[in-house]
Design a protein around this motif. Structure first.
Motif, PDB file in Angstrom:
ATOM      1  N   ILE A  96       3.796   4.801  10.871  1.00 34.32           N
ATOM      2  CA  ILE A  96       3.874   4.560   9.436  1.00 34.32           C
ATOM      3  C   ILE A  96       3.112   5.660   8.722  1.00 34.32           C
ATOM      4  O   ILE A  96       1.993   6.020   9.139  1.00 34.32           O
ATOM      5  N   ALA A  97       3.689   6.142   7.657  1.00 33.91           N
ATOM      6  CA  ALA A  97       3.021   7.168   6.856  1.00 33.91           C
ATOM      7  C   ALA A  97       1.860   6.540   6.119  1.00 33.91           C
ATOM      8  O   ALA A  97       2.024   5.519   5.433  1.00 33.91           O
ATOM      9  N   GLN A  98       0.711   7.050   6.305  1.00 34.62           N
ATOM     10  CA  GLN A  98      -0.484   6.525   5.681  1.00 34.62           C
ATOM     11  C   GLN A  98      -1.230   7.651   4.967  1.00 34.62           C
ATOM     12  O   GLN A  98      -1.177   8.810   5.373  1.00 34.62           O
ATOM     13  N   VAL A  99      -1.902   7.256   3.896  1.00 41.40           N
ATOM     14  CA  VAL A  99      -2.631   8.243   3.113  1.00 41.40           C
ATOM     15  C   VAL A  99      -4.087   7.833   3.080  1.00 41.40           C
ATOM     16  O   VAL A  99      -4.433   6.668   3.351  1.00 41.40           O
ATOM     17  N   ASN A 100      -4.923   8.793   2.780  1.00 43.92           N
ATOM     18  CA  ASN A 100      -6.345   8.483   2.643  1.00 43.92           C
ATOM     19  C   ASN A 100      -6.517   7.681   1.352  1.00 43.92           C
ATOM     20  O   ASN A 100      -6.284   8.185   0.259  1.00 43.92           O
ATOM     21  N   SER A 101      -6.921   6.445   1.493  1.00 43.03           N
ATOM     22  CA  SER A 101      -6.927   5.523   0.367  1.00 43.03           C
ATOM     23  C   SER A 101      -8.357   5.155   0.019  1.00 43.03           C
ATOM     24  O   SER A 101      -9.226   5.020   0.890  1.00 43.03           O
ATOM     25  N   THR A 102      -8.590   4.923  -1.240  1.00 41.61           N
ATOM     26  CA  THR A 102      -9.894   4.471  -1.707  1.00 41.61           C
ATOM     27  C   THR A 102      -9.713   3.423  -2.783  1.00 41.61           C
ATOM     28  O   THR A 102      -8.735   3.456  -3.539  1.00 41.61           O
ATOM     29  N   GLY A 103     -10.630   2.531  -2.823  1.00 43.83           N
ATOM     30  CA  GLY A 103     -10.585   1.491  -3.827  1.00 43.83           C
ATOM     31  C   GLY A 103     -11.972   1.255  -4.384  1.00 43.83           C
ATOM     32  O   GLY A 103     -12.964   1.831  -3.923  1.00 43.83           O
ATOM     33  N   LYS A 104     -12.042   0.375  -5.333  1.00 43.59           N
ATOM     34  CA  LYS A 104     -13.315   0.077  -5.979  1.00 43.59           C
ATOM     35  C   LYS A 104     -13.652  -1.393  -5.750  1.00 43.59           C
ATOM     36  O   LYS A 104     -12.780  -2.257  -5.703  1.00 43.59           O
ATOM     37  N   LEU A 105     -14.955  -1.610  -5.626  1.00 48.61           N
ATOM     38  CA  LEU A 105     -15.466  -2.969  -5.427  1.00 48.61           C
ATOM     39  C   LEU A 105     -16.444  -3.298  -6.537  1.00 48.61           C
ATOM     40  O   LEU A 105     -17.261  -2.455  -6.933  1.00 48.61           O
ATOM     41  N   PHE A 138     -10.054   5.461   3.647  1.00 47.05           N
ATOM     42  CA  PHE A 138      -9.513   5.020   4.933  1.00 47.05           C
ATOM     43  C   PHE A 138      -7.997   5.179   4.857  1.00 47.05           C
ATOM     44  O   PHE A 138      -7.421   5.397   3.792  1.00 47.05           O
ATOM     45  N   HIS A 139      -7.358   5.099   5.999  1.00 47.44           N
ATOM     46  CA  HIS A 139      -5.935   5.313   6.029  1.00 47.44           C
ATOM     47  C   HIS A 139      -5.184   4.010   5.815  1.00 47.44           C
ATOM     48  O   HIS A 139      -5.455   3.013   6.492  1.00 47.44           O
ATOM     49  N   ALA A 140      -4.241   4.059   4.921  1.00 49.03           N
ATOM     50  CA  ALA A 140      -3.381   2.908   4.670  1.00 49.03           C
ATOM     51  C   ALA A 140      -2.048   3.416   4.140  1.00 49.03           C
ATOM     52  O   ALA A 140      -1.991   4.458   3.470  1.00 49.03           O
ATOM     53  N   ALA A 141      -1.016   2.663   4.459  1.00 51.52           N
ATOM     54  CA  ALA A 141       0.310   3.047   3.982  1.00 51.52           C
ATOM     55  C   ALA A 141       0.458   2.640   2.523  1.00 51.52           C
ATOM     56  O   ALA A 141       0.010   1.553   2.127  1.00 51.52           O
ATOM     57  N   PRO A 142       1.026   3.462   1.700  1.00 54.23           N
ATOM     58  CA  PRO A 142       1.265   3.049   0.321  1.00 54.23           C
ATOM     59  C   PRO A 142       2.111   1.786   0.297  1.00 54.23           C
ATOM     60  O   PRO A 142       3.029   1.617   1.104  1.00 54.23           O
TER      61      PRO A 142
END
Lengths: 744, 288
Positions: A96-105, A138-142
């Motif tokens: 699966i194509a995954q991108v370097n993902s970031t979120g806010k807490l 971290f890596h996650a697929a869109p």
């Protein structure tokens, strides 16, 4: 001794990576997870051909596009086993194509990001990271995920469940806010009967949004932290084992549809009922016959699994068969060989995961029994298609369904004695009944025909019901009246007489005989029930029954009338036929206490004249008494034996002569009581004699009656008698001689 | 009045050789067997390694005919089986035999057993139907490894025909009688008791009391039965408090030997006088 080096033969492996843009190389890692496996790293693809020794492997992949902002990864590590003896293995790995993902807490002050767990789940991917990784990358697929955020601060568990989206550039929105306490939810997996299932599986909670929370059930118990005041659908699937009458087998468990978990404000319980379906077992076998080379073509009829009468028919056209069966024990009837030389055989087989290998059924030469079913010939009797069962001497059965009356079924049977039965749905006088037939067939020489004559057994049965009041209250000795109706529920006309029970009650029926027909109208009646004096409150059930002329009861009024008898208390005490036991300084006097009422009661017993007896030197108690009295619980009509004990207080006492025992019914607050005075006799021991002789008999040495002694002077006197006599003789002689001398 | 034993017979037997012999026999049988007593000292010396093995036996000396289960205590100590500190390190055993003129029905059990730390072992003697004197000979052995010492001790038992008082006890019809005790007196002296078991109404019980003795003095004697608790609720019928039976034991015949001798002397003296006077007369006639 010679030593041979054995080398595992490598197995050709073809791996195809799916989901990778064309022309993109990918690095594939085969990680050995068992002693015989060998780790390998490959680059290229998307297809790989290699050889690996048998063993357990974990297969991962990693492809990078551009400057590393987009990577291709599998959703999870692919675990696979290359078995010993395998000749080729084909693997497919989806990346699966995954991108370097970031979120806010947005966290409470007391919670650090490193202590937060963020789980993103979607049907395609499940990623769980801590809060630091979530905010740093971290890596996650869109795509769209359910984000479950949890953190613990002291005894407080924070939780949030929401939908988030990972954009193509790796930005996760919205911000995850952790500002409320979650609710701990625990639950168990149960079977349809409510019994806990000890299985391990994954329970999925699907909430609004939809949001998804996954919990691992261990030993049938699962737990999760969910938002308060929410409702989640529950889903689970698992494979477990179950034990039937013939052995263990696998069961595929699935959660019952439509089950939900309602989460309140505090810890909640959520059970998940599972429905199990036995996992089928493949039965492979062949048909053989002595003297016939190879396998024999034919048909196999499997009856079961026990105790089911389900028939599975499988063709063994080339002499072998393979069939998927519900696990259990089966009766097997196999036939084949063709019309000129029919072969058949009975057998049994276990279809269980633990059952070993293919089975072989041996067919023997047979004669053909043409089994036909004849319709019942009784007037008013009919029968539908019958089920014919042929049972061999060892209890193995062959079942043939839907054999219509007048038709027949040919059955090839080896030599032997068989029980043949038929059962069909039928009617008698228009009432649905069961028609049956049974015979014994001896297959010895030649074909034969068996006719099963169905008969519908006559069933005499009636049922009644109360009309009007179903209960009444009466004092013992009174009369109550009930009305009832009765109808024929059998399949033949009946003439019945109403009878009542308990037998010692009086039952006067307005109608003493009823003639009823199947399906006919109901008849009505009335009964006057006389309740005898003294009847217990807890009397037995009152039955209104209907009996044939031979006394056979064929029905009753259901439910029977309720007769409530008014209760009263009564008590009596008195002496028993058993004599008191008297010792030198102790006496035990038996007495009885009886419940003369018609209900249970508690009676207190005391020694009424204990003071008088104490003055005479006696301590008077009741056996088992405590605190000066004895309390006994008695049922209506009970008669208990009790004992009064008298013990001398000192060695100086006067004969007690009597003791008085009083009884009081505590339930009646002392209004009901009784007493009795019991005689305390002396224990008299007699030494009876006969004819006035001394009752003591004595034996021993030297016992004689006293003898009168001789006079003391007698023996001395007698001892001188000879001397005196001699002197007399001499004197006489001298006198005589002297005189003669004088005459001269 | 206490009953007297046969020693009084001696008073009537003086002057007679046969009587003296009989007296001697009876005297020897009436005294408490000094030889046996000497062999069966009542106290045991302390058990030390250097002390010789000791043993003793004690129990009844008088048994009735056919008596069974008479209990005798046997003790043994000392010898090599005991260490210097008095602890038992070896084996102390006894072997018992019974001697006597007629051993029919006579047995002592167990014949052999071990003796531990001065604890007595209990043997049981059954006797037969013969009045006799039996001797229990007990060999006490003390052994440790290869060392072995033994000693013989004896105990004399007189088997005699007993006096037996029998009666039938019948309980009254109104009560079950708890176990009670009937006491037995002989000439006013308590000699024994009999425990009566529970008697149901009208149940009878065969009462029997056996009194073994070496003999009773001549004359009348009385056995008396009475209740242990005369004021209790268990009573004899008819207001009786005792039941008794009186019997007579005959004495020895008077000795008339002196009178017989005197009569003979008188007879022969008369004869002698007559003969001498007749001879003197004849000599006088010859001189004339």
């Amino acid at each position: 001794m010679t030593t041979f080096d054995l080398t595992l033969r490598a197995v050709p492996v073809d791996l195809t990576v799916v989901g990778l843009p064309s022309g993109t190389p990918i690095r594939v890692n085969f990680t050995a997870e068992s002693p015989t496996a060998v780790s390998r790293n490959l680059t290229g693809g998307p297809t790989f051909s290699l050889s690996l020794p048998p063993g357990v492997y974990g297969v991962g992949a990693w492809a990078v596009i551009g400057n590393g902002t987009r990577v291709y990864l599998p959703a999870t590590i692919l675990n696979t086993t290359i078995p010993f003896g395998a000749v080729h293995t084909t693997l497919t790995l989806i990346v699966i194509a995954q991108v370097n993902s970031t979120g806010k807490l947005s966290l409470p002050a007391a919670v650090a990001a490193a202590n937060v767990t963020v789980a993103l789940s979607s049907p395609l991917l499940f990623v769980s990271v801590n809060g630091t990784a979530y905010t740093k990358g971290f890596h996650a697929a869109p795509g769209t995920y359910t984000a479950s955020v949890k953190a613990t601060a002291g005894s407080l568990v924070y939780e949030n469940l929401t939908r988030v989206t990972v954009s193509a550039s790796g930005v996760i929105s919205p911000t995850l806010v952790l500002n409320r306490a979650g609710v701990s939810v625990t639950g168990t997996l149960t079977d349809p009967k409510g019994t806990a299932l000890s299985i391990n599986t994954t329970v999925t909670f699907v909430g609004p949004g939809p949001t998804r929370v996954i919990s691992n059930a261990v030993g049938g118990t699962f737990s999760a932290v969910l938002p308060p005041n929410s409702t989640f659908q529950e889903f689970a699937n698992a494979t477990g084992s179950s034990t039937g009458p013939n052995g263990s087998y696998f069961v595929q468990w699935s959660g019952e549809a439509g089950q939900t978990c309602v989460v309140g404000n505090s810890a909640s319980q959520c059970a998940l009922a599972m429905r199990g379906v036995p996992v089928g077992v493949w039965l492979n076998g062949s048909l053989t016959s002595p003297g016939v080379p190879g396998n024999v073509s034919g048909t196999v009829r499997l009856l079961g699994p026990y105790p089911s009468n389900n028939v599975t028919t499988v063709s063994a056209a080339n002499g072998s068969f393979s069939v998927l069966l519900s696990p259990g024990a089966y009766s097997v009837y196999a036939s084949g060989g063709g019309g000129s030389e029919p072969l058949a055989g009975f057998s049994s087989v276990l279809a269980l995961p633990s059952a070993a290998g293919p089975v072989s059924f041996v067919l023997s030469p047979t004669w053909i029994d043409t089994i036909s079913v004849a319709a019942p010939n009784a007037t008013g009797a009919t029968a539908g298609p019958a089920t014919v069962v042929v049972t061999d001497p060892f209890g193995q059965r062959a079942l043939f369904a839907q054999v219509s009356p007048g038709s027949s079924v040919p059955v090839s049977l080896p030599l032997g004695t068989y029980s043949v039965t038929a059962q069909a749905n039928g009617t008698l006088n228009g009432v649905a009944s069961v028609a049956t037939a049974r015979t014994t067939v001896v297959v010895a020489h030649g074909n034969l025909g068996t006719v099963l004559y169905l008969t519908v057994p006559a069933v005499s049965a009636v049922t009644g019901s109360l009309v009007g009041p179903t209960g009444a209250t009466v004092t013992a000795g009174g009369v109550v009246t009930f009305s009832f109706s009765v109808r024929d529920v059998g399949n033949v006309p009946v003439s019945v007489t109403p009878v009542g029970s308990p037998k010692f009650w009086s039952f006067n029926f307005t109608t003493t005989s009823y003639n009823l027909t199947p399906g006919g109208p109901s008849a009505s009646g009335e009964v006057r029930i006389g309740v005898p004096t003294g009847t217990d409150v807890d009397h037995g059930s009152v039955l209104l029954q209907f009996a044939l002329s031979n006394g056979t009861v064929v029905g009753a009024v259901v439910p029977g009338p309720r007769v409530n008898v008014v209760g009263y208390y009564g008590v009596a005490v008195g002496s028993t036929a058993t004599a008191p036991t008297v010792g030198a300084e102790a006496v035990v006097v038996p007495f009885y206490v009886a419940d003369t009422g018609n209900q249970g009661e508690t009676v207190r017993l005391t020694v009424a004249d204990a003071a008088r007896l104490a003055a005479l030197g006696w301590n008077a108690t009741l056996e088992g008494a405590a605190g000066g009295y004895l309390t006994v619980a008695m049922s209506a009509g009970a008669n208990l034996s009790e004992h009064a004990n008298l013990t001398a207080l000192t060695s100086a006492f006067a004969a007690p002569l009597s003791i008085t025992v009083a009884a009081t019914v505590l339930n009646a607050s002392g209004a009901v009581q009784s007493s009795t005075t019991l005689a305390v006799p002396l224990a008299v021991v007699k030494l009876p004699s006969t004819n006035g002789q001394n009752p003591l008999k004595l034996t021993g040495p030297s016992i004689a009656a006293p003898s009168a002694p001789l006079p003391v002077w007698l023996v001395p006197l007698l001892s001188f008698v000879p001397a005196i006599a001699l002197a007399v003789v001499i004197v006489t002689y001298r006198w005589w001689r002297t005189r003669r001398w004088t005459r001269r | 009045m206490a009953h007297s034993e046969v020693d009084a017979t001696l008073n009537r037997t003086l002057g007679s050789v046969a009587g003296v012999a009989l007296l001697l026999v009876l005297f020897l049988s009436a005294v408490p067997f000094p030889s046996a007593a000497a062999a069966t000292g009542r106290s045991l010396p302390a058990a030390i390694a250097s002390s010789p093995v000791t043993g003793n036996i004690s129990g009844p000396t008088l048994l009735a005919l056919r008596a069974t289960g008479a209990v005798y205590e046997i003790r043994g100590s000392g010898g090599p089986a005991y260490a210097a500190n008095g602890s038992l390190v070896g084996n102390v055993t006894y072997h018992a035999t019974v001697t006597g003129p007629n051993l029919t029905g006579v047995s002592f059990t167990p014949e052999e057993a071990a003796l531990f730390n001065n604890s007595p072992d209990r043997g049981s003697l059954d006797v037969g139907n013969t009045s006799e004197v039996l001797t229990i000979v007990v060999e006490v052995s003390s052994a440790y490894k290869t060392e072995n010492q033994s000693i013989n001790v004896t105990w004399t038992v007189h088997v005699v025909q007993p006096y037996i008082v029998r009666a039938t006890l019948v309980a009254g019809p109104n009560a079950t009688v708890s176990p009670f005790t009937v006491l037995v007196d002989l000439d006013g002296v308590l000699v024994g008791n009999v425990s009566i078991p529970t008697l149901l109404p009208n149940e009878s019980y065969q009462f029997s009391y056996s009194y073994a003795t070496l003999g009773l003095s001549p004359g009348e004697h009385t056995f008396t039965l009475y209740l242990q608790d005369p004021h209790g609720l268990v009573v004899f019928a008819g207001g009786a408090t005792i039941y008794s039976v009186t019997f007579n034991v005959p004495g020895a015949s008077p000795n008339y030997t002196l009178w017989y001798v005197a009569g003979a002397v008188a007879f022969f003296g008369t004869t002698f006088i007559f003969v001498t006077r007749l001879a003197a007369r004849r000599r006088g006639q010859g001189r004339r």
